[in-house]
Scaffold this active site. Structure first.
Site, mmCIF file in Angstrom:
data_model
loop_
_atom_site.group_PDB
_atom_site.id
_atom_site.type_symbol
_atom_site.label_atom_id
_atom_site.label_comp_id
_atom_site.label_asym_id
_atom_site.label_seq_id
_atom_site.Cartn_x
_atom_site.Cartn_y
_atom_site.Cartn_z
ATOM 1 C CG HIS A 156 -2.217 -9.537 -12.515
ATOM 2 N ND1 HIS A 156 -1.747 -10.793 -12.290
ATOM 3 C CD2 HIS A 156 -0.975 -8.525 -12.997
ATOM 4 C CE1 HIS A 156 -0.441 -10.502 -12.248
ATOM 5 N NE2 HIS A 156 -0.015 -9.522 -12.828
ATOM 6 C CG HIS A 194 0.409 -6.946 -16.774
ATOM 7 N ND1 HIS A 194 0.808 -7.949 -16.932
ATOM 8 C CD2 HIS A 194 0.332 -6.643 -15.342
ATOM 9 C CE1 HIS A 194 1.361 -8.565 -16.162
ATOM 10 N NE2 HIS A 194 1.223 -7.797 -15.099
#
Length: 231
Positions: free
Chosen positions: A124, A186
Protein backbone atom coordinates in the site's frame (compact mmCIF):
# COMPACT_ATOMS: atom_id res chain seq x y z
CA UNK A 1 -8.24 -17.21 8.47
CA UNK A 2 -11.26 -17.69 10.71
CA UNK A 3 -11.38 -21.41 9.86
CA UNK A 4 -7.66 -21.88 10.54
CA UNK A 5 -7.83 -20.02 13.88
CA UNK A 6 -10.89 -22.07 14.86
CA UNK A 7 -9.06 -25.30 14.03
CA UNK A 8 -5.99 -24.26 16.05
CA UNK A 9 -7.92 -22.92 19.04
CA UNK A 10 -11.10 -25.01 19.34
CA UNK A 11 -13.71 -23.88 21.88
CA UNK A 12 -12.22 -20.37 22.07
CA UNK A 13 -14.63 -17.67 20.80
CA UNK A 14 -13.42 -15.59 17.84
CA UNK A 15 -14.68 -12.13 16.98
CA UNK A 16 -13.68 -9.63 14.30
CA UNK A 17 -13.07 -5.90 14.51
CA UNK A 18 -12.62 -3.83 11.35
CA UNK A 19 -10.33 -0.81 11.46
CA UNK A 20 -11.42 0.39 8.01
CA UNK A 21 -14.25 2.93 8.10
CA UNK A 22 -14.80 2.43 4.35
CA UNK A 23 -15.34 -1.32 4.79
CA UNK A 24 -17.76 -0.77 7.68
CA UNK A 25 -19.76 1.73 5.59
CA UNK A 26 -19.84 -0.71 2.67
CA UNK A 27 -21.28 -3.48 4.86
CA UNK A 28 -23.76 -1.10 6.49
CA UNK A 29 -25.07 -0.13 3.03
CA UNK A 30 -25.76 -3.85 2.48
CA UNK A 31 -27.56 -4.09 5.84
CA UNK A 32 -24.75 -6.27 7.23
CA UNK A 33 -23.40 -5.42 10.63
CA UNK A 34 -19.68 -5.62 11.33
CA UNK A 35 -17.93 -4.20 14.35
CA UNK A 36 -15.25 -1.60 14.73
CA UNK A 37 -12.33 -2.75 16.88
CA UNK A 38 -13.48 -0.83 20.02
CA UNK A 39 -16.99 -2.29 19.65
CA UNK A 40 -15.68 -5.84 19.18
CA UNK A 41 -13.49 -5.53 22.29
CA UNK A 42 -16.33 -3.97 24.31
CA UNK A 43 -18.63 -6.86 23.41
CA UNK A 44 -15.98 -9.34 24.58
CA UNK A 45 -15.77 -7.46 27.88
CA UNK A 46 -19.56 -7.47 28.24
CA UNK A 47 -19.48 -11.25 27.68
CA UNK A 48 -17.07 -11.47 30.66
CA UNK A 49 -14.10 -12.63 28.63
CA UNK A 50 -11.06 -12.45 30.94
CA UNK A 51 -8.15 -13.00 28.52
CA UNK A 52 -8.24 -11.47 25.04
CA UNK A 53 -5.64 -11.84 22.26
CA UNK A 54 -5.82 -9.17 19.54
CA UNK A 55 -4.28 -10.29 16.24
CA UNK A 56 -3.93 -7.53 13.62
CA UNK A 57 -3.75 -8.39 9.93
CA UNK A 58 -1.70 -5.34 8.99
CA UNK A 59 1.53 -5.71 7.01
CA UNK A 60 3.54 -2.88 8.62
CA UNK A 61 3.24 -0.93 11.92
CA UNK A 62 1.82 2.22 10.33
CA UNK A 63 -0.92 4.65 11.37
CA UNK A 64 -3.72 2.05 11.47
CA UNK A 65 -1.66 -0.28 13.64
CA UNK A 66 -0.89 2.64 15.99
CA UNK A 67 -4.66 3.19 16.29
CA UNK A 68 -5.01 -0.47 17.28
CA UNK A 69 -2.24 -0.07 19.88
CA UNK A 70 -3.99 2.95 21.41
CA UNK A 71 -7.34 1.12 21.48
CA UNK A 72 -5.87 -1.95 23.19
CA UNK A 73 -3.98 0.24 25.65
CA UNK A 74 -7.21 2.07 26.59
CA UNK A 75 -8.93 -1.24 27.38
CA UNK A 76 -5.95 -2.40 29.45
CA UNK A 77 -6.68 0.38 31.93
CA UNK A 78 -10.45 -0.14 32.04
CA UNK A 79 -11.66 -0.80 35.60
CA UNK A 80 -13.17 -4.25 36.12
CA UNK A 81 -12.08 -5.15 32.60
CA UNK A 82 -9.87 -7.91 31.22
CA UNK A 83 -7.39 -9.84 33.34
CA UNK A 84 -5.10 -9.73 30.31
CA UNK A 85 -5.31 -8.27 26.81
CA UNK A 86 -2.41 -8.99 24.45
CA UNK A 87 -1.59 -7.51 21.05
CA UNK A 88 0.45 -9.24 18.35
CA UNK A 89 2.64 -7.15 16.01
CA UNK A 90 1.97 -6.79 12.27
CA UNK A 91 3.79 -9.03 9.77
CA UNK A 92 6.78 -6.69 9.38
CA UNK A 93 8.02 -5.20 12.64
CA UNK A 94 11.64 -6.30 13.18
CA UNK A 95 14.73 -7.64 11.44
CA UNK A 96 13.75 -11.24 12.20
CA UNK A 97 10.24 -10.64 10.80
CA UNK A 98 11.86 -9.36 7.59
CA UNK A 99 13.48 -12.78 7.15
CA UNK A 100 10.24 -14.63 7.91
CA UNK A 101 8.13 -12.56 5.51
CA UNK A 102 10.86 -12.68 2.86
CA UNK A 103 11.01 -16.47 3.04
CA UNK A 104 7.20 -16.67 2.91
CA UNK A 105 7.20 -14.52 -0.26
CA UNK A 106 9.78 -16.84 -1.85
CA UNK A 107 7.32 -19.69 -1.25
CA UNK A 108 4.49 -17.97 -3.17
CA UNK A 109 6.46 -17.05 -6.30
CA UNK A 110 4.44 -17.91 -9.45
CA UNK A 111 5.17 -21.53 -10.38
CA UNK A 112 5.30 -20.83 -14.14
CA UNK A 113 7.83 -18.03 -13.78
CA UNK A 114 11.28 -18.49 -15.34
CA UNK A 115 14.45 -17.04 -13.78
CA UNK A 116 14.69 -14.16 -16.30
CA UNK A 117 11.15 -12.92 -15.49
CA UNK A 118 10.56 -10.31 -12.80
CA UNK A 119 8.20 -10.49 -9.83
CA UNK A 120 6.98 -7.19 -8.43
CA UNK A 121 5.39 -7.25 -4.97
CA UNK A 122 3.22 -4.18 -4.41
CA UNK A 123 2.26 -2.89 -0.98
CA UNK A 124 0.00 0.00 0.00
CA UNK A 125 2.61 2.55 1.09
CA UNK A 126 2.34 5.40 3.58
CA UNK A 127 4.17 8.53 4.73
CA UNK A 128 4.62 6.84 8.12
CA UNK A 129 8.27 5.95 8.97
CA UNK A 130 7.27 2.26 8.90
CA UNK A 131 7.15 2.58 5.10
CA UNK A 132 10.91 1.90 5.28
CA UNK A 133 10.09 -1.80 5.69
CA UNK A 134 9.24 -1.96 1.96
CA UNK A 135 12.70 -0.97 0.65
CA UNK A 136 14.26 -3.09 3.43
CA UNK A 137 12.24 -6.09 2.22
CA UNK A 138 13.24 -5.31 -1.37
CA UNK A 139 16.91 -5.37 -0.38
CA UNK A 140 16.50 -8.70 1.43
CA UNK A 141 14.66 -10.27 -1.53
CA UNK A 142 17.22 -9.09 -4.06
CA UNK A 143 19.96 -10.85 -2.11
CA UNK A 144 18.06 -14.08 -2.86
CA UNK A 145 16.99 -13.26 -6.43
CA UNK A 146 17.86 -10.03 -8.30
CA UNK A 147 14.63 -10.27 -10.32
CA UNK A 148 12.42 -9.67 -7.28
CA UNK A 149 11.20 -6.11 -6.65
CA UNK A 150 9.02 -4.30 -4.09
CA UNK A 151 7.01 -1.14 -4.78
CA UNK A 152 4.07 0.68 -3.23
CA UNK A 153 0.77 1.96 -4.59
CA UNK A 154 0.72 5.26 -2.70
CA UNK A 155 4.23 6.14 -1.63
CA UNK A 156 7.82 4.95 -2.19
CA UNK A 157 9.29 2.96 -3.89
CA UNK A 158 7.02 4.51 -6.53
CA UNK A 159 6.35 3.77 -10.21
CA UNK A 160 9.26 5.84 -11.54
CA UNK A 161 11.73 4.14 -9.18
CA UNK A 162 10.55 0.62 -10.00
CA UNK A 163 10.21 1.24 -13.75
CA UNK A 164 13.82 2.33 -13.86
CA UNK A 165 14.90 -0.83 -12.00
CA UNK A 166 12.80 -3.10 -14.24
CA UNK A 167 14.11 -1.53 -17.45
CA UNK A 168 17.68 -2.18 -16.25
CA UNK A 169 16.83 -5.78 -15.30
CA UNK A 170 16.29 -6.96 -18.87
CA UNK A 171 13.02 -8.68 -17.99
CA UNK A 172 10.28 -8.91 -20.61
CA UNK A 173 7.56 -10.31 -18.36
CA UNK A 174 6.58 -8.96 -14.92
CA UNK A 175 4.34 -10.76 -12.43
CA UNK A 176 2.39 -8.25 -10.32
CA UNK A 177 1.78 -9.70 -6.85
CA UNK A 178 -0.17 -7.73 -4.19
CA UNK A 179 1.72 -7.32 -0.90
CA UNK A 180 -1.68 -6.75 0.70
CA UNK A 181 -3.76 -8.83 3.11
CA UNK A 182 -6.66 -8.92 0.64
CA UNK A 183 -6.71 -8.31 -3.10
CA UNK A 184 -9.36 -5.58 -2.97
CA UNK A 185 -9.72 -2.21 -4.67
CA UNK A 186 -5.98 -1.44 -4.68
CA UNK A 187 -5.11 -4.75 -6.32
CA UNK A 188 -7.92 -4.61 -8.86
CA UNK A 189 -7.62 -0.89 -9.60
CA UNK A 190 -4.23 0.60 -8.77
CA UNK A 191 -2.19 -2.52 -9.56
CA UNK A 192 -4.00 -4.36 -12.34
CA UNK A 193 -6.74 -1.94 -13.43
CA UNK A 194 -7.38 -0.50 -16.87
CA UNK A 195 -6.80 3.02 -15.59
CA UNK A 196 -3.91 4.55 -17.61
CA UNK A 197 -2.09 5.30 -14.33
CA UNK A 198 -2.29 1.75 -12.94
CA UNK A 199 0.93 -0.20 -12.55
CA UNK A 200 -0.09 -2.65 -15.27
CA UNK A 201 -0.98 0.08 -17.77
CA UNK A 202 2.22 2.02 -17.10
CA UNK A 203 4.48 -1.03 -17.38
CA UNK A 204 2.74 -2.23 -20.54
CA UNK A 205 3.45 1.16 -22.14
CA UNK A 206 7.09 0.50 -21.27
CA UNK A 207 6.90 -2.72 -23.27
CA UNK A 208 6.59 -5.24 -20.44
CA UNK A 209 4.15 -8.13 -20.53
CA UNK A 210 2.31 -7.99 -17.19
CA UNK A 211 0.79 -10.98 -15.42
CA UNK A 212 -1.33 -9.90 -12.41
CA UNK A 213 -1.70 -12.41 -9.58
CA UNK A 214 -4.85 -11.20 -7.84
CA UNK A 215 -4.52 -13.01 -4.52
CA UNK A 216 -4.10 -11.35 -1.13
CA UNK A 217 -1.63 -12.71 1.42
CA UNK A 218 -4.56 -14.00 3.50
CA UNK A 219 -5.27 -16.49 0.70
CA UNK A 220 -1.94 -18.28 1.20
CA UNK A 221 -1.49 -20.85 3.98
CA UNK A 222 2.14 -19.71 4.22
CA UNK A 223 1.05 -16.31 5.51
CA UNK A 224 -1.79 -17.59 7.66
CA UNK A 225 0.88 -19.75 9.33
CA UNK A 226 2.82 -16.58 10.22
CA UNK A 227 -0.26 -14.98 11.81
CA UNK A 228 -1.07 -18.19 13.68
CA UNK A 229 2.50 -18.36 15.03
CA UNK A 230 2.06 -14.85 16.43
CA UNK A 231 -1.31 -15.70 17.91
Amino acid sequence: IHARVEANFPDIPISWGYTSVAIRRKYKAQDKEINSLPTAISKSMDEEVTHLAVQPLHIIPGYEFEDVQRTVSAFRHMPKGFTEISLSPPLLFSQSSLHRVGNALLQILPSKRSSDEAVLFLGHGTNHPANSFYPALAYWLQQQDPMLFVGTVEYWPDQDTIRSQLLKSGANRVYLVPLLTVAGIHAQGDIAGKDPESWQSTLERDGFECVPVLKGLAEYDTFIDLWLDQL
